[in-house]
Design a protein around this motif. Sequence first.
Motif, PDB file in Angstrom:
ATOM      1  N   PRO A 195      39.715  40.349  44.206  1.00 51.77           N
ATOM      2  CA  PRO A 195      38.500  38.819  45.177  1.00 51.77           C
ATOM      3  C   PRO A 195      37.850  38.488  43.658  1.00 51.77           C
ATOM      4  O   PRO A 195      37.618  38.819  43.125  1.00 51.77           O
ATOM      5  CB  PRO A 195      37.562  40.031  45.731  1.00 51.77           C
ATOM      6  N   PHE A 196      38.268  37.044  44.072  1.00 49.72           N
ATOM      7  CA  PHE A 196      37.913  36.174  42.986  1.00 49.72           C
ATOM      8  C   PHE A 196      36.208  36.210  43.105  1.00 49.72           C
ATOM      9  O   PHE A 196      35.937  35.878  43.876  1.00 49.72           O
ATOM     10  CB  PHE A 196      38.682  34.432  43.110  1.00 49.72           C
ATOM     11  N   GLU A 197      36.027  36.149  41.862  1.00 46.39           N
ATOM     12  CA  GLU A 197      34.849  36.548  41.647  1.00 46.39           C
ATOM     13  C   GLU A 197      33.813  35.853  40.359  1.00 46.39           C
ATOM     14  O   GLU A 197      34.777  37.036  39.430  1.00 46.39           O
ATOM     15  CB  GLU A 197      34.139  38.123  42.238  1.00 46.39           C
ATOM     16  N   LEU A 198      32.909  35.205  40.325  1.00 50.82           N
ATOM     17  CA  LEU A 198      32.723  34.693  39.064  1.00 50.82           C
ATOM     18  C   LEU A 198      32.135  35.960  37.542  1.00 50.82           C
ATOM     19  O   LEU A 198      32.786  36.298  36.714  1.00 50.82           O
ATOM     20  CB  LEU A 198      31.326  34.269  38.650  1.00 50.82           C
ATOM     21  N   ALA A 199      31.566  36.938  38.341  1.00 50.16           N
ATOM     22  CA  ALA A 199      31.326  38.431  37.365  1.00 50.16           C
ATOM     23  C   ALA A 199      32.470  39.097  37.171  1.00 50.16           C
ATOM     24  O   ALA A 199      32.610  39.097  36.295  1.00 50.16           O
ATOM     25  CB  ALA A 199      31.072  39.277  38.642  1.00 50.16           C
ATOM     26  N   GLN A 200      33.646  38.947  38.128  1.00 52.39           N
ATOM     27  CA  GLN A 200      34.701  39.528  37.974  1.00 52.39           C
ATOM     28  C   GLN A 200      35.498  38.862  36.450  1.00 52.39           C
ATOM     29  O   GLN A 200      36.345  39.228  36.091  1.00 52.39           O
ATOM     30  CB  GLN A 200      35.724  39.633  39.244  1.00 52.39           C
ATOM     31  N   LEU A 201      35.982  37.508  36.803  1.00 56.95           N
ATOM     32  CA  LEU A 201      36.339  36.191  35.381  1.00 56.95           C
ATOM     33  C   LEU A 201      35.622  37.186  34.751  1.00 56.95           C
ATOM     34  O   LEU A 201      36.581  37.169  33.092  1.00 56.95           O
ATOM     35  CB  LEU A 201      36.099  35.165  36.283  1.00 56.95           C
ATOM     36  N   LEU A 202      34.830  36.958  34.242  1.00 57.35           N
ATOM     37  CA  LEU A 202      33.660  37.233  32.846  1.00 57.35           C
ATOM     38  C   LEU A 202      34.212  38.703  32.222  1.00 57.35           C
ATOM     39  O   LEU A 202      34.534  38.641  31.268  1.00 57.35           O
ATOM     40  CB  LEU A 202      31.878  36.800  33.219  1.00 57.35           C
ATOM     41  N   GLY A 203      34.314  39.528  33.660  1.00 57.53           N
ATOM     42  CA  GLY A 203      35.039  40.503  32.900  1.00 57.53           C
ATOM     43  C   GLY A 203      36.258  40.574  32.764  1.00 57.53           C
ATOM     44  O   GLY A 203      36.543  41.587  31.819  1.00 57.53           O
ATOM     45  N   PHE A 204      36.522  39.896  33.031  1.00 60.51           N
ATOM     46  CA  PHE A 204      37.777  39.863  32.497  1.00 60.51           C
ATOM     47  C   PHE A 204      38.071  39.963  31.305  1.00 60.51           C
ATOM     48  O   PHE A 204      39.128  39.553  30.021  1.00 60.51           O
ATOM     49  CB  PHE A 204      39.405  39.219  33.659  1.00 60.51           C
ATOM     50  N   PHE A 205      36.875  38.756  31.073  1.00 60.89           N
ATOM     51  CA  PHE A 205      37.086  38.097  29.303  1.00 60.89           C
ATOM     52  C   PHE A 205      36.910  39.575  28.791  1.00 60.89           C
ATOM     53  O   PHE A 205      37.356  39.504  27.210  1.00 60.89           O
ATOM     54  CB  PHE A 205      36.160  36.920  28.763  1.00 60.89           C
ATOM     55  N   GLY A 206      35.840  40.021  28.789  1.00 59.81           N
ATOM     56  CA  GLY A 206      35.230  41.234  27.973  1.00 59.81           C
ATOM     57  C   GLY A 206      36.966  42.308  27.957  1.00 59.81           C
ATOM     58  O   GLY A 206      36.560  43.176  26.730  1.00 59.81           O
ATOM     59  N   ALA A 207      36.874  42.582  29.219  1.00 60.70           N
ATOM     60  CA  ALA A 207      38.591  43.169  29.046  1.00 60.70           C
ATOM     61  C   ALA A 207      39.606  43.026  28.000  1.00 60.70           C
ATOM     62  O   ALA A 207      40.049  43.630  26.909  1.00 60.70           O
ATOM     63  CB  ALA A 207      38.924  43.524  30.664  1.00 60.70           C
ATOM     64  N   GLY A 208      39.594  41.729  28.294  1.00 63.45           N
ATOM     65  CA  GLY A 208      40.970  41.117  26.943  1.00 63.45           C
ATOM     66  C   GLY A 208      40.164  41.743  25.307  1.00 63.45           C
ATOM     67  O   GLY A 208      40.979  41.848  24.463  1.00 63.45           O
ATOM     68  N   ILE A 209      38.844  41.037  25.305  1.00 63.50           N
ATOM     69  CA  ILE A 209      38.670  41.409  23.449  1.00 63.50           C
ATOM     70  C   ILE A 209      37.978  42.875  23.858  1.00 63.50           C
ATOM     71  O   ILE A 209      38.360  43.116  22.414  1.00 63.50           O
ATOM     72  CB  ILE A 209      36.417  40.657  23.557  1.00 63.50           C
ATOM     73  N   TYR A 210      37.220  43.591  24.373  1.00 71.03           N
ATOM     74  CA  TYR A 210      37.213  45.192  23.510  1.00 71.03           C
ATOM     75  C   TYR A 210      37.855  46.323  24.830  1.00 71.03           C
ATOM     76  O   TYR A 210      38.191  47.336  23.810  1.00 71.03           O
ATOM     77  CB  TYR A 210      35.846  45.400  24.596  1.00 71.03           C
ATOM     78  N   GLU A 211      38.829  45.668  25.368  1.00 73.76           N
ATOM     79  CA  GLU A 211      40.274  47.111  25.468  1.00 73.76           C
ATOM     80  C   GLU A 211      41.655  46.352  24.161  1.00 73.76           C
ATOM     81  O   GLU A 211      41.709  47.904  23.655  1.00 73.76           O
ATOM     82  CB  GLU A 211      41.132  46.875  27.032  1.00 73.76           C
ATOM     83  N   GLU A 212      41.440  45.243  23.264  1.00 73.70           N
ATOM     84  CA  GLU A 212      41.996  45.532  22.323  1.00 73.70           C
ATOM     85  C   GLU A 212      41.718  45.802  21.471  1.00 73.70           C
ATOM     86  O   GLU A 212      42.125  46.156  20.206  1.00 73.70           O
ATOM     87  CB  GLU A 212      42.275  44.234  21.995  1.00 73.70           C
ATOM     88  N   LEU A 213      39.980  45.726  20.923  1.00 74.60           N
ATOM     89  CA  LEU A 213      38.961  46.093  20.402  1.00 74.60           C
ATOM     90  C   LEU A 213      39.234  47.471  19.872  1.00 74.60           C
ATOM     91  O   LEU A 213      39.793  48.201  19.233  1.00 74.60           O
ATOM     92  CB  LEU A 213      37.971  45.501  20.445  1.00 74.60           C
ATOM     93  N   LEU A 214      39.235  48.828  21.214  1.00 74.75           N
ATOM     94  CA  LEU A 214      39.465  49.785  20.288  1.00 74.75           C
ATOM     95  C   LEU A 214      40.837  50.088  21.125  1.00 74.75           C
ATOM     96  O   LEU A 214      41.018  51.151  20.028  1.00 74.75           O
ATOM     97  CB  LEU A 214      38.404  50.308  22.562  1.00 74.75           C
ATOM     98  N   PHE A 215      41.372  49.855  22.427  1.00 75.46           N
ATOM     99  CA  PHE A 215      43.092  49.994  22.480  1.00 75.46           C
ATOM    100  C   PHE A 215      44.160  50.084  20.812  1.00 75.46           C
ATOM    101  O   PHE A 215      44.509  50.678  20.251  1.00 75.46           O
ATOM    102  CB  PHE A 215      43.733  50.123  23.324  1.00 75.46           C
TER     103      PHE A 215
END
Length: 242
Positions: free
Chosen positions: A130-150
């Motif tokens: 579902p499109f939600e602002l919180a989900q959209l912002l969470g995807f920014f975090g996924a891009g940054i921190y998943e790439e940082l970790l993995f």
Amino acid sequence: MLAKKKDREEQPRSGYFYESARPFTSLIFILPMLVAYQGGILAMGADKVHNGAADWLQHVLSTIGIGNFVVLPAITCALLLGWHYVKRLPWKFSPWVLLGMLAECGVWAALLWCIFRGWAYLVGSAMIIPFELAQLLGFFGAGIYEELLFRVILLLGVAAVIKSAGAPQRASLITAVIVSAVLFAVAHYQIITPGGWPFSWAGVTFHLILGVVFGILFVLRGFGITVGTHALYNILVMLLKV
């Protein structure tokens, strides 16, 4: 002759493909996403805007007594700045390079979405986010921190360990890409993450492929391109309703 050859090797390369892969340029490129993600946590709360990799990293920092809200993004910035300093690269960036990086990320993300769409058709599965602002912002975090970790921590760490054991650099990187991709894939599912997706071989296999692609992108194109592609791919999946 040897001195001239050494000078040529130490001379920083230029052009879009070299400049866009530099850690400092990557930091400038991801900074709006980093600010948006951390700002979303402040405005909406960590229970709404969050990412699993960021939560794990934050937990590790809290365990050792430095779990303040600003520490994780500060460490991310410090790692990229330190990486850039160690490589002795020029402290400059071009707005045109940043625009090119955005366009390149869009191309890679669109290609990944096409692959995902074909995979979903073959295995007969669907994913609705579902499109939600919180989900959209969470995807920014996924891009940054998943790439940082993995990629930054695990991929480079595994590659360094294997290389220190005497393996060639190429073999070390290939092995590290595969290892980090496997961990990236299973981390998205309830195998090791209670709040992850229900386990399925089709899902884990696709995330494994995705992890390999991100690993190759990271090795060849740098951190910024990989983060941007990751975030935009997630957003496309959400907007186009596969």
